[in-house]
Design a protein around this motif. Structure first.
Motif, PDB file in Angstrom:
ATOM      1  N   ALA A 226       0.877  -1.182   0.000  1.00  0.00           N
ATOM      2  CA  ALA A 226       0.000   0.000   0.000  1.00  0.00           C
ATOM      3  C   ALA A 226       0.909   1.226   0.000  1.00  0.00           C
ATOM      4  O   ALA A 226       1.751   1.372   0.886  1.00  0.00           O
ATOM      5  CB  ALA A 226      -0.892  -0.001   1.238  1.00  0.00           C
ATOM      6  N   SER A 228       1.092   5.458  -0.322  1.00  0.00           N
ATOM      7  CA  SER A 228       0.267   6.673  -0.271  1.00  0.00           C
ATOM      8  C   SER A 228       0.953   7.817  -1.026  1.00  0.00           C
ATOM      9  O   SER A 228       2.182   7.828  -1.182  1.00  0.00           O
ATOM     10  CB  SER A 228      -0.006   7.082   1.177  1.00  0.00           C
ATOM     11  N   ALA A 235      -0.617   9.648  -7.550  1.00  0.00           N
ATOM     12  CA  ALA A 235      -0.954   8.223  -7.376  1.00  0.00           C
ATOM     13  C   ALA A 235      -1.271   7.585  -8.724  1.00  0.00           C
ATOM     14  O   ALA A 235      -0.801   6.482  -9.037  1.00  0.00           O
ATOM     15  CB  ALA A 235      -2.147   8.097  -6.419  1.00  0.00           C
ATOM     16  N   TRP A 258      -8.736   9.334  -1.899  1.00  0.00           N
ATOM     17  CA  TRP A 258      -9.282   9.590  -0.568  1.00  0.00           C
ATOM     18  C   TRP A 258     -10.682  10.162  -0.718  1.00  0.00           C
ATOM     19  O   TRP A 258     -10.907  10.885  -1.686  1.00  0.00           O
ATOM     20  CB  TRP A 258      -8.362  10.595   0.172  1.00  0.00           C
ATOM     21  N   PRO A 261      -9.972   4.967   1.023  1.00  0.00           N
ATOM     22  CA  PRO A 261      -9.179   4.100   1.921  1.00  0.00           C
ATOM     23  C   PRO A 261      -9.649   4.149   3.377  1.00  0.00           C
ATOM     24  O   PRO A 261      -9.413   3.206   4.123  1.00  0.00           O
ATOM     25  CB  PRO A 261      -7.753   4.669   1.799  1.00  0.00           C
ATOM     26  N   LEU A 271      -2.943   3.644   7.305  1.00  0.00           N
ATOM     27  CA  LEU A 271      -2.769   4.637   6.237  1.00  0.00           C
ATOM     28  C   LEU A 271      -2.924   6.054   6.773  1.00  0.00           C
ATOM     29  O   LEU A 271      -3.755   6.295   7.659  1.00  0.00           O
ATOM     30  CB  LEU A 271      -3.807   4.391   5.142  1.00  0.00           C
ATOM     31  N   ARG A 275      -4.697  10.938   2.286  1.00  0.00           N
ATOM     32  CA  ARG A 275      -3.830  10.659   1.127  1.00  0.00           C
ATOM     33  C   ARG A 275      -4.387   9.520   0.272  1.00  0.00           C
ATOM     34  O   ARG A 275      -4.705   8.449   0.795  1.00  0.00           O
ATOM     35  CB  ARG A 275      -2.422  10.296   1.604  1.00  0.00           C
ATOM     36  N   VAL A 277      -4.284   6.290  -2.179  1.00  0.00           N
ATOM     37  CA  VAL A 277      -3.330   5.168  -2.127  1.00  0.00           C
ATOM     38  C   VAL A 277      -3.344   4.355  -3.415  1.00  0.00           C
ATOM     39  O   VAL A 277      -4.330   4.364  -4.162  1.00  0.00           O
ATOM     40  CB  VAL A 277      -3.612   4.191  -0.952  1.00  0.00           C
ATOM     41  N   GLY A 299       5.865   8.987  -3.450  1.00  0.00           N
ATOM     42  CA  GLY A 299       4.995   8.171  -2.593  1.00  0.00           C
ATOM     43  C   GLY A 299       5.719   7.621  -1.373  1.00  0.00           C
ATOM     44  O   GLY A 299       6.934   7.766  -1.232  1.00  0.00           O
ATOM     45  N   GLU A 302       3.378   2.363   2.868  1.00  0.00           N
ATOM     46  CA  GLU A 302       2.789   2.425   4.212  1.00  0.00           C
ATOM     47  C   GLU A 302       2.566   1.051   4.815  1.00  0.00           C
ATOM     48  O   GLU A 302       2.526   0.899   6.036  1.00  0.00           O
ATOM     49  CB  GLU A 302       1.435   3.163   4.182  1.00  0.00           C
TER      50      GLU A 302
END
Ligand SMILES: Cc1cc2nc3c(=O)[nH]c(=O)nc-3n(C[C@H](O)[C@H](O)[C@H](O)COP(=O)(O)OP(=O)(O)OC[C@H]3O[C@@H](n4cnc5c(N)ncnc54)[C@H](O)[C@@H]3O)c2cc1C
Length: 460
Positions: A226, A228, A235, A258, A261, A271, A275, A277, A299, A302
């Protein structure tokens, strides 16, 4: 509990002693449903629809016996796997028999990289078996645990693995199927390679699939990651770059804006707030290259886990269960006021088009894309979560997507024609339907351009 069975079902069951049948109205109602309720448009249209009996054959001989009896009595048949379809594909519109295929779940053979399995096996069962031989499924839907192979061919076709292998329609991903026909004398018919297109995503209207032959891929110990990003554009750019990085072996890459998530129970806690992901499955040997690509796009990794261990552990969730149409499900668990769309963005203009749609509908659409290959090109399909207001508004959003060159497979209709990009069923499929189901008894109402020829009309 036999409530009030219609005379035709009484007569049918009398001819099928020894074949498992369920007439308890509660169970029949349960097996008459799928996930159509995702759509506030379909929900009122399909809510009361149900079959009359669930019949569960255990082998091909029993399938043929059931179909022959149903043809004699002109009783509709709706094949059913796990019942995880999204558009009422497995909902009987005209009553009749629900043909539950889940007792037919054997792995039959494995030769030359191709496995043959019975249609009622779940994708999880097949993948687990394949992994023991050092192989894995090329593609699976995020409903892998409960969806069957026959249902994936009949009603699905895209999913995890699409970033490497495209969809099930891509030549080479489906080696063939065996179907039982719905002719006056039902028989088994083998459809190899391209010929299997006649049943691919046809909602069971063109034959009952009894066996499926799938080419496999060498197994990989995929890492779930994952990552972020500060904003959605970064992303998305990372996601597409990962898709195009030919030296990085990968199985999945979802770009999730967002606040989506924040709905992911078990992952959200790891997370950072606010942000977007990217959830990806990448080869362990590619982690160094992935880290470089992540850094180049600003990025942060996470969370990371072994996908197979997460799949096996009750307390963990493999990241693919936050992707594809599971993203929508994760939100629906807490917010019933949303629905979704299914989009395919044009290759070559992917990022611009995703941004245009996201920016235009920022107040009512949460963007979620899946990086995938289509016809040899890497692009994104999307299952954005949409705040539900009215059907008119949903149709306006669809029209706006189409005006941008985004293909929309409308998940708020239940016929093959309305859901298709060209709003029709091809002449070859229609001709095949006439050959294998001349009376139109297989999942009637789903292929609306089919009309039985004179003398072949279904009774009643
Ligand atoms: C949370 C969620 C996530 C999903 N994610 C994905 C995804 O990633 N990719 C994807 O493609 N889909 C996805 N779907 C849709 C669905 O899960 C898949 O298409 C799945 O493969 C359907 O399999 P099933 O066994 O549940 O089929 P069912 O729902 O039982 O049936 C689907 C259709 O196939 C027909 N059918 C079933 N078995 C047979 C058979 N043996 N012979 C002929 N016709 C048959 C049925 O009549 C019906 O029309 C998702 C759905 C949900 C609810």
């Amino acid at each position: 509990m036999h409530e009030t069975l219609s005379p035709r079902i009484e007569a049918l069951l009398a001819e099928l002693p020894g074949i498992e049948a369920e007439t308890d109205p509660v169970l029949v109602r349960l097996k008459s449903r799928d996930f159509y309720w995702y759509s506030p448009v379909l929900k009122p249209q399909l809510d009361g629809k149900r079959g009359e009996v669930v019949i569960r054959p255990r082998d091909e001989a029993q399938v043929l016996e059931v179909l022959a009896a149903c043809v004699r009595h002109r009783i509709p048949v709706v094949p059913r796997g796990g019942g995880t379809g999204n558009y009422g594909q497995a909902v009987p519109l005209e009553g009749g028999v629900i043909l539950d295929m889940t007792a037919m779940e054997k792995i039959l053979s494995f030769e030359g990289g191709i496995t043959e399995v019975e249609a009622g096996a779940t994708l999880m069962q097949v993948d687990a078996w394949a992994r023991q031989q050092g192989w894995e499924l090329r593609l699976w839907p995020s409903t892998k645990r409960t969806a069957t192979v026959g249902g994936f061919v009949g009603g699905g076709g895209a999913g995890v693995g699409g970033i490497a292998h495209g969809t099930l329609r891509e030549p080479g991903n489906l080696a063939g199927v065996t179907i039982a026909t719905m002719e006056d004398r039902p028989r088994l018919q083998e459809l190899a390679w391209g010929k299997a297109a006649a049943v691919n995503h046809c909602f069971g209207t063109t034959g009952v699939i009894t066996r499926v032959r799938l080419p496999l891929a060498p197994a990989m110990a995929w890492r779930d990651i994952a990552v972020s990003f500060a904003d959605f554009a970064s992303a998305a750019a990372f996601g597409l770059a990962l898709g195009m990085a030919d030296g990085i072996a990968k199985k999945m890459c979802a770009v999730i804006d967002w606040p989506l998530p924040s709905f992911f129970k078990g992952l959200a806690e790891l997370l950072p707030e606010g942000r977007p992901v990217v959830l990806a499955m990448v080869a362990p040997c590619a982690m160094g290259a992935v880290a470089d690509l992540v850094a180049a796009h600003g990025g942060e990794i996470e969370a990371e886990q072994d996908f197979a261990a997460a799949e096996a552990a009750a307390e963990l969730t493999p990241f693919y269960e936050f992707t594809w149409n599971h993203t929508t499900l994760q939100v629906l668990k807490r917010d019933k006021g949303v629905t979704y769309l299914q989009c395919l963005f044009p290759a070559g203009r992917t990022l611009e088009t995703v941004a245009a749609i996201r920016d235009r509908f920022v107040d009512e659409l949460w963007m979620h894309t899946e990086v995938a290959r289509f016809g040899g090109q890497v692009t994104m399909s999307a299952l954005p979560v949409v705040r539900w207001t009215t059907r008119e508004r949903l149709w306006e959003i669809i029209a706006a997507c189409e005006a941008e060159g985004v293909a929309v497979a409308n998940p708020h209709v239940y016929t093959l024609e309305e859901g298709a990009r060209w709003k029709l069923v091809g002449a070859d499929r229609l001709a095949f339907k006439h050959a294998v189901d001349p009376h139109g008894l297989l999942n009637p109402g789903k292929m609306t351009s089919f009309t039985p020829r004179a003398g072949q009309e279904a009774a009643e």
